[in-house]
Design a protein around this motif. Structure first.
Motif, PDB file in Angstrom:
ATOM      1  N   ALA A 172       4.267  -4.335   9.419  1.00 21.83           N
ATOM      2  CA  ALA A 172       3.547  -3.421   8.527  1.00 21.83           C
ATOM      3  C   ALA A 172       4.111  -3.520   7.112  1.00 21.83           C
ATOM      4  O   ALA A 172       5.241  -3.968   6.908  1.00 21.83           O
ATOM      5  CB  ALA A 172       3.692  -1.991   9.020  1.00 21.83           C
TER       6      ALA A 172
ATOM      7  N   LEU B 244      -0.269  -0.745   6.393  1.00 25.73           N
ATOM      8  CA  LEU B 244       0.416   0.557   6.378  1.00 25.73           C
ATOM      9  C   LEU B 244       0.807   0.965   7.792  1.00 25.73           C
ATOM     10  O   LEU B 244      -0.067   1.101   8.662  1.00 25.73           O
ATOM     11  CB  LEU B 244      -0.525   1.616   5.778  1.00 25.73           C
ATOM     12  CG  LEU B 244       0.108   2.950   5.401  1.00 25.73           C
ATOM     13  CD1 LEU B 244       1.052   2.772   4.215  1.00 25.73           C
ATOM     14  CD2 LEU B 244      -0.986   3.956   5.042  1.00 25.73           C
ATOM     15  N   ASN B 245       2.097   1.166   7.984  1.00 26.54           N
ATOM     16  CA  ASN B 245       2.595   1.661   9.270  1.00 26.54           C
ATOM     17  C   ASN B 245       1.927   3.009   9.569  1.00 26.54           C
ATOM     18  O   ASN B 245       1.962   3.918   8.737  1.00 26.54           O
ATOM     19  CB  ASN B 245       4.114   1.827   9.176  1.00 26.54           C
ATOM     20  CG  ASN B 245       4.773   1.984  10.525  1.00 26.54           C
ATOM     21  OD1 ASN B 245       4.177   1.694  11.561  1.00 26.54           O
ATOM     22  ND2 ASN B 245       6.002   2.451  10.504  1.00 26.54           N
TER      23      ASN B 245
ATOM     24  N   LEU C  78       0.824  -1.217   0.000  1.00 28.28           N
ATOM     25  CA  LEU C  78       0.000   0.000   0.000  1.00 28.28           C
ATOM     26  C   LEU C  78       0.854   1.262   0.000  1.00 28.28           C
ATOM     27  O   LEU C  78       0.524   2.252  -0.664  1.00 28.28           O
ATOM     28  CB  LEU C  78      -0.946  -0.021   1.216  1.00 28.28           C
ATOM     29  CG  LEU C  78      -1.904   1.157   1.345  1.00 28.28           C
ATOM     30  CD1 LEU C  78      -2.737   1.364   0.083  1.00 28.28           C
ATOM     31  CD2 LEU C  78      -2.811   0.955   2.554  1.00 28.28           C
TER      32      LEU C  78
ATOM     33  N   HIS D 218      -3.099  -0.867  11.416  1.00 30.21           N
ATOM     34  CA  HIS D 218      -1.807  -1.125  12.055  1.00 30.21           C
ATOM     35  C   HIS D 218      -1.803  -0.652  13.505  1.00 30.21           C
ATOM     36  O   HIS D 218      -1.348  -1.379  14.404  1.00 30.21           O
ATOM     37  CB  HIS D 218      -0.690  -0.436  11.265  1.00 30.21           C
ATOM     38  CG  HIS D 218       0.661  -0.689  11.842  1.00 30.21           C
ATOM     39  ND1 HIS D 218       1.312  -1.884  11.666  1.00 30.21           N
ATOM     40  CD2 HIS D 218       1.459   0.058  12.630  1.00 30.21           C
ATOM     41  CE1 HIS D 218       2.466  -1.844  12.308  1.00 30.21           C
ATOM     42  NE2 HIS D 218       2.580  -0.674  12.901  1.00 30.21           N
TER      43      HIS D 218
ATOM     44  N   ALA E 159       8.718   0.656   3.871  1.00 30.81           N
ATOM     45  CA  ALA E 159       7.358   0.536   4.421  1.00 30.81           C
ATOM     46  C   ALA E 159       7.161  -0.794   5.135  1.00 30.81           C
ATOM     47  O   ALA E 159       6.198  -0.955   5.878  1.00 30.81           O
ATOM     48  CB  ALA E 159       6.327   0.695   3.306  1.00 30.81           C
ATOM     49  N   VAL E 160       8.058  -1.755   4.888  1.00 33.02           N
ATOM     50  CA  VAL E 160       7.988  -3.036   5.601  1.00 33.02           C
ATOM     51  C   VAL E 160       8.722  -2.870   6.932  1.00 33.02           C
ATOM     52  O   VAL E 160       9.935  -2.663   6.960  1.00 33.02           O
ATOM     53  CB  VAL E 160       8.639  -4.180   4.793  1.00 33.02           C
ATOM     54  CG1 VAL E 160       8.498  -5.497   5.548  1.00 33.02           C
ATOM     55  CG2 VAL E 160       8.024  -4.275   3.398  1.00 33.02           C
ATOM     56  N   VAL E 161       7.959  -2.910   8.021  1.00 30.61           N
ATOM     57  CA  VAL E 161       8.496  -2.576   9.337  1.00 30.61           C
ATOM     58  C   VAL E 161       8.056  -3.623  10.345  1.00 30.61           C
ATOM     59  O   VAL E 161       6.872  -3.964  10.408  1.00 30.61           O
ATOM     60  CB  VAL E 161       7.969  -1.193   9.800  1.00 30.61           C
ATOM     61  CG1 VAL E 161       8.452  -0.868  11.206  1.00 30.61           C
ATOM     62  CG2 VAL E 161       8.369  -0.103   8.822  1.00 30.61           C
TER      63      VAL E 161
END
Lengths: 133, 133
Positions: free
Chosen positions: B89, B66-67, A93, B72, A121-123
């Motif tokens: 996320a 989405l962080n 997203l 989230h 954005a991948v956290v």
């Protein structure tokens, strides 16, 4: 105004869902579309649908759901024939939001920034990780 | 057998679409579910729905779109209260596939591998880049 078109291509309704979620967050996007591979599609029928939404007069960024999947492979085949088509696999997203809200030229630098943004954005937001910071 | 549950949480039907696409590719997944934030949801109503699909007896990996988004934030709030909940996320299709096909314990090492896999799934596949390789 964004100087390129955005297409999201996926297995089933992933693409349409991502675009709708991005528009839920950022507002309606012009010159952005989603194309879905349905279970009864062939690569050829999917490619025809993807071609029908491509505007050959405009640079186009195609975001695909999975490197090596049919939507991605078909998009890459189109990109090899079209001068101004770029493809990024692994759409999330955050990437759709960055892409539809961009107002830059679709060049190597922008593609690199978008790839970086999608990766960042991948956290891992797990509490145990936060506690270690 | 995967020793943890997988939940995908998103704005609208992104989560359900990603899970359906992953199952289109890998086959049906047990102990995996999708929860959507609808336009008329509050964080509270969304949190109640997320809680209702959580099994407190099982470690659970929540993948969010989405962080900083509501799905989230609500998932992270649940994770702070639950001992065995991890949140990542920025979900993409590659991450869902890796998660549902995993058979490892849900520990720091697995979360780190999944984050890496999701980031590496973001690939610039544009012809001009390939030509430079």
């Amino acid at each position: 105004v964004r100087p390129f078109d955005v297409l999201v291509a996926s297995h089933g309704p992933v693409a349409a869902s991502l675009l709708a979620a991005a528009e839920m967050i950022c507002g309606s996007a012009s010159r952005a579309a989603a194309v879905s591979l349905e279970p009864d599609d062939s690569p050829e029928s999917f490619g025809e649908r993807l071609t029908s939404v491509l505007d050959p007069q405009r640079p186009t960024l195609i975001l695909t759901d999975l490197n090596g999947g049919t939507p991605h492979n078909v998009a890459c085949a189109l990109a090899r024939r079209g001068a101004a088509i770029r493809c990024i696999a692994g759409v999330n997203l955050g990437l759709v939001i960055e892409a539809i809200t961009s107002d830059e030229e679709l060049d190597d630098a922008l593609v690199e920034r978008l790839v970086t943004a999608a990766r960042e954005a991948v956290v891992d937001a797990s509490p145990s990780v936060a506690a270690h910071r």
